[in-house]
Design a protein around this motif. Sequence first.
Motif, mmCIF file in Angstrom:
data_model
loop_
_atom_site.group_PDB
_atom_site.id
_atom_site.type_symbol
_atom_site.label_atom_id
_atom_site.label_comp_id
_atom_site.label_asym_id
_atom_site.label_seq_id
_atom_site.Cartn_x
_atom_site.Cartn_y
_atom_site.Cartn_z
ATOM 1 N N LEU A 167 25.056 -84.452 -63.629
ATOM 2 C CA LEU A 167 26.095 -84.970 -64.504
ATOM 3 C C LEU A 167 27.194 -83.920 -64.524
ATOM 4 O O LEU A 167 26.953 -82.771 -64.883
ATOM 5 C CB LEU A 167 25.571 -85.202 -65.922
ATOM 6 N N GLU A 168 28.387 -84.305 -64.101
ATOM 7 C CA GLU A 168 29.503 -83.364 -64.034
ATOM 8 C C GLU A 168 30.561 -83.768 -65.051
ATOM 9 O O GLU A 168 30.937 -84.940 -65.131
ATOM 10 C CB GLU A 168 30.091 -83.390 -62.625
ATOM 11 N N ILE A 169 30.996 -82.796 -65.842
ATOM 12 C CA ILE A 169 32.005 -83.050 -66.864
ATOM 13 C C ILE A 169 33.182 -82.122 -66.589
ATOM 14 O O ILE A 169 33.015 -80.906 -66.537
ATOM 15 C CB ILE A 169 31.439 -82.785 -68.273
ATOM 16 N N LYS A 170 34.364 -82.712 -66.416
ATOM 17 C CA LYS A 170 35.555 -81.909 -66.162
ATOM 18 C C LYS A 170 36.551 -82.138 -67.285
ATOM 19 O O LYS A 170 36.909 -83.274 -67.584
ATOM 20 C CB LYS A 170 36.194 -82.281 -64.819
ATOM 21 N N VAL A 171 36.969 -81.039 -67.897
ATOM 22 C CA VAL A 171 37.942 -81.097 -68.978
ATOM 23 C C VAL A 171 38.763 -79.810 -68.929
ATOM 24 O O VAL A 171 38.266 -78.773 -68.482
ATOM 25 C CB VAL A 171 37.242 -81.293 -70.351
ATOM 26 N N ASP A 172 39.994 -79.867 -69.378
ATOM 27 C CA ASP A 172 40.875 -78.702 -69.343
ATOM 28 C C ASP A 172 40.482 -77.733 -70.461
ATOM 29 O O ASP A 172 41.101 -77.703 -71.527
ATOM 30 C CB ASP A 172 42.335 -79.139 -69.482
ATOM 31 N N ARG A 173 39.421 -76.961 -70.204
ATOM 32 C CA ARG A 173 38.928 -76.011 -71.196
ATOM 33 C C ARG A 173 38.151 -74.911 -70.495
ATOM 34 O O ARG A 173 37.465 -75.169 -69.504
ATOM 35 C CB ARG A 173 38.022 -76.736 -72.189
#
Length: 195
Positions: A167-173
């Motif tokens: 499960l890959e989660i990409k967010v600007d953080r």
Amino acid sequence: MVDENLIRKDLSFAEMAHAAQNNAADPATKAQDLSSAVAALFQSAPYSKRSYIRSFAMLLERVGESLNYPTEIPRALGVTLAREMKERPEIAGRIKQDLEGWDTRSIKDELDVLRRHAGLESFESLSADKVPEPKQPARNKGSKAKTTFHIRSTVGQVKCTAGVGRLEIKVDRDFSSIDRAKLEAAIASLVDGLG
């Protein structure tokens, strides 16, 4: 130059940790402690790799003299074991006791002892590159099923990609700036919630 040679040789994490320990102990180097030795020797390595090397150094410091096959310890096992030793220092003594006088042990025997003390005895083997993943339902060979979607959150747009075993989660953080314990708790909560 030292950094490039160490990486080119494809050393095990135990060998890299040993090199850092020697560098830190050598009065002729600028390293004041293990962390500065790791930073100097492996300056082009990503932060995560330097963190793994420090974990292996701690592992070797506590039980290294009892190990016959430290270079065979997979990354995931070594890092997990080092983390467990930080929380429960008594593990080091138990590992030494289990290995004491066992001169005929094989690599598998030694790794099985380490797995048991790391709480990973249910896994037959650990890859050098990843933590074991739960068994997945059988799929056709070559199947790369995945789902990608976007959601909004309080920190902005989040891109999620779900596939077999990942499960890959990409967010600007910058997740590396979050306290490790808090990050681990959040991920455990997420995974448990998907149960």
